[in-house]
Design an enzyme around this catalytic site. Sequence first.
Site, PDB file in Angstrom:
ATOM      1  N   ASN A  44      -4.066  12.628   9.127  1.00 46.18           N
ATOM      2  CA  ASN A  44      -3.297  12.340   7.912  1.00 46.18           C
ATOM      3  C   ASN A  44      -3.150  13.598   7.073  1.00 46.18           C
ATOM      4  O   ASN A  44      -4.051  14.432   6.995  1.00 46.18           O
ATOM      5  CB  ASN A  44      -3.889  11.181   7.115  1.00 46.18           C
ATOM      6  CG  ASN A  44      -5.362  11.313   6.804  1.00 46.18           C
ATOM      7  OD1 ASN A  44      -6.128  11.886   7.576  1.00 46.18           O
ATOM      8  ND2 ASN A  44      -5.770  10.775   5.663  1.00 46.18           N
ATOM      9  N   GLU A  46      -1.910  14.407   3.249  1.00 46.60           N
ATOM     10  CA  GLU A  46      -1.525  13.782   1.975  1.00 46.60           C
ATOM     11  C   GLU A  46      -0.637  14.712   1.152  1.00 46.60           C
ATOM     12  O   GLU A  46      -0.439  15.881   1.484  1.00 46.60           O
ATOM     13  CB  GLU A  46      -2.791  13.385   1.209  1.00 46.60           C
ATOM     14  CG  GLU A  46      -3.564  12.318   1.968  1.00 46.60           C
ATOM     15  CD  GLU A  46      -4.726  11.738   1.183  1.00 46.60           C
ATOM     16  OE1 GLU A  46      -5.156  12.332   0.180  1.00 46.60           O
ATOM     17  OE2 GLU A  46      -5.215  10.663   1.609  1.00 46.60           O
ATOM     18  N   CYS A  55       0.683   9.529   7.653  1.00 46.32           N
ATOM     19  CA  CYS A  55      -0.483   8.934   8.315  1.00 46.32           C
ATOM     20  C   CYS A  55      -0.771   9.652   9.639  1.00 46.32           C
ATOM     21  O   CYS A  55       0.131  10.235  10.257  1.00 46.32           O
ATOM     22  CB  CYS A  55      -0.233   7.460   8.619  1.00 46.32           C
ATOM     23  SG  CYS A  55      -0.280   6.385   7.171  1.00 46.32           S
ATOM     24  N   GLU A  57      -1.390   8.388  12.597  1.00 48.47           N
ATOM     25  CA  GLU A  57      -0.664   7.818  13.737  1.00 48.47           C
ATOM     26  C   GLU A  57       0.775   8.329  13.763  1.00 48.47           C
ATOM     27  O   GLU A  57       1.319   8.695  14.813  1.00 48.47           O
ATOM     28  CB  GLU A  57      -0.640   6.284  13.661  1.00 48.47           C
ATOM     29  CG  GLU A  57      -2.009   5.638  13.609  1.00 48.47           C
ATOM     30  CD  GLU A  57      -2.567   5.482  12.197  1.00 48.47           C
ATOM     31  OE1 GLU A  57      -2.289   6.350  11.347  1.00 48.47           O
ATOM     32  OE2 GLU A  57      -3.277   4.492  11.958  1.00 48.47           O
ATOM     33  N   CYS A  90      -1.787   1.072   9.331  1.00 40.90           N
ATOM     34  CA  CYS A  90      -1.028   0.404   8.256  1.00 40.90           C
ATOM     35  C   CYS A  90       0.222  -0.236   8.854  1.00 40.90           C
ATOM     36  O   CYS A  90       0.586   0.015  10.007  1.00 40.90           O
ATOM     37  CB  CYS A  90      -0.677   1.409   7.156  1.00 40.90           C
ATOM     38  SG  CYS A  90       0.645   2.539   7.613  1.00 40.90           S
ATOM     39  N   CYS A  93       2.892   2.145  10.183  1.00 42.40           N
ATOM     40  CA  CYS A  93       2.508   2.755  11.460  1.00 42.40           C
ATOM     41  C   CYS A  93       2.599   1.738  12.600  1.00 42.40           C
ATOM     42  O   CYS A  93       2.967   2.104  13.720  1.00 42.40           O
ATOM     43  CB  CYS A  93       1.122   3.374  11.374  1.00 42.40           C
ATOM     44  SG  CYS A  93       1.123   4.929  10.440  1.00 42.40           S
TER      45      CYS A  93
HETATM   46  N1  THU Z   1      -3.883   6.441   6.595  1.00 36.06           N
HETATM   47  C1  THU Z   1      -3.606   6.809   7.876  1.00 36.06           C
HETATM   48  O1  THU Z   1      -3.661   7.998   8.227  1.00 36.06           O
HETATM   49  N2  THU Z   1      -3.242   5.836   8.757  1.00 36.06           N
HETATM   50  C2  THU Z   1      -3.123   4.526   8.445  1.00 36.06           C
HETATM   51  O2  THU Z   1      -2.659   3.741   9.267  1.00 36.06           O
HETATM   52  C3  THU Z   1      -3.580   4.047   7.153  1.00 36.06           C
HETATM   53  C4  THU Z   1      -3.811   5.084   6.110  1.00 36.06           C
HETATM   54  C5  THU Z   1      -4.236   7.481   5.628  1.00 36.06           C
HETATM   55  C6  THU Z   1      -3.188   7.730   4.584  1.00 36.06           C
HETATM   56  C7  THU Z   1      -3.986   8.288   3.442  1.00 36.06           C
HETATM   57  O3  THU Z   1      -4.086   9.697   3.608  1.00 36.06           O
HETATM   58  C8  THU Z   1      -5.360   7.679   3.601  1.00 36.06           C
HETATM   59  O4  THU Z   1      -5.410   7.114   4.910  1.00 36.06           O
HETATM   60  C9  THU Z   1      -5.684   6.587   2.596  1.00 36.06           C
HETATM   61  O5  THU Z   1      -4.688   5.625   2.562  1.00 36.06           O
END
Ligand code: THU
Length: 135
Positions: A44, A46, A55, A57, A90, A93
């Site tokens: 991930n 940000e 994300c 994935e 999520c 994704c």
């Molecule tokens: N995140 C992911 O990388 N994948 C997901 O499917 C859910 C959330 C990350 C995004 C963000 O940087 C952190 O988790 C908190 O939401």
Amino acid sequence: MTDDIGMLKGMALDVMRKAYCPYSKFKVGCALVTEKGNIYTGCNVENASYGGTICAESNAIVHAVAEEGPSMKLRTLVIASTSEDPAPPCAICRQRIGEFGNPDTAIWLVNDKQAQISYTLSDLLPHPFVFSPEN
Ligand code: THU
């Protein structure tokens, strides 16, 4: 063909540690295998504008398409996080996995301890949105 989940778990945990997550501090890593047998990873990334966050994935899937092109198909994904209950993907994704996967695409959730659990895409996304121009 059976994918080596132990090896993929190691790769997902390695890329997880590279996450850029100064806001949530929640690290996620993904190692995926395509139908061609290639492996791609992503973490991930940000952004100060939270909606700009990528994300793990999605990062790995974008990486796979950039390498294999638009015919890329997903076979297996391993998603690593540090949470006690390994984090499932999520909703966005899941839909993104569905774009390049099939109902049997394997999705393994792992953490940096002993937990690991496997699903298929149809477990996690039983009623995907499918676009057809006739709709
Ligand atoms: N995140 C992911 O990388 N994948 C997901 O499917 C859910 C959330 C990350 C995004 C963000 O940087 C952190 O988790 C908190 O939401």
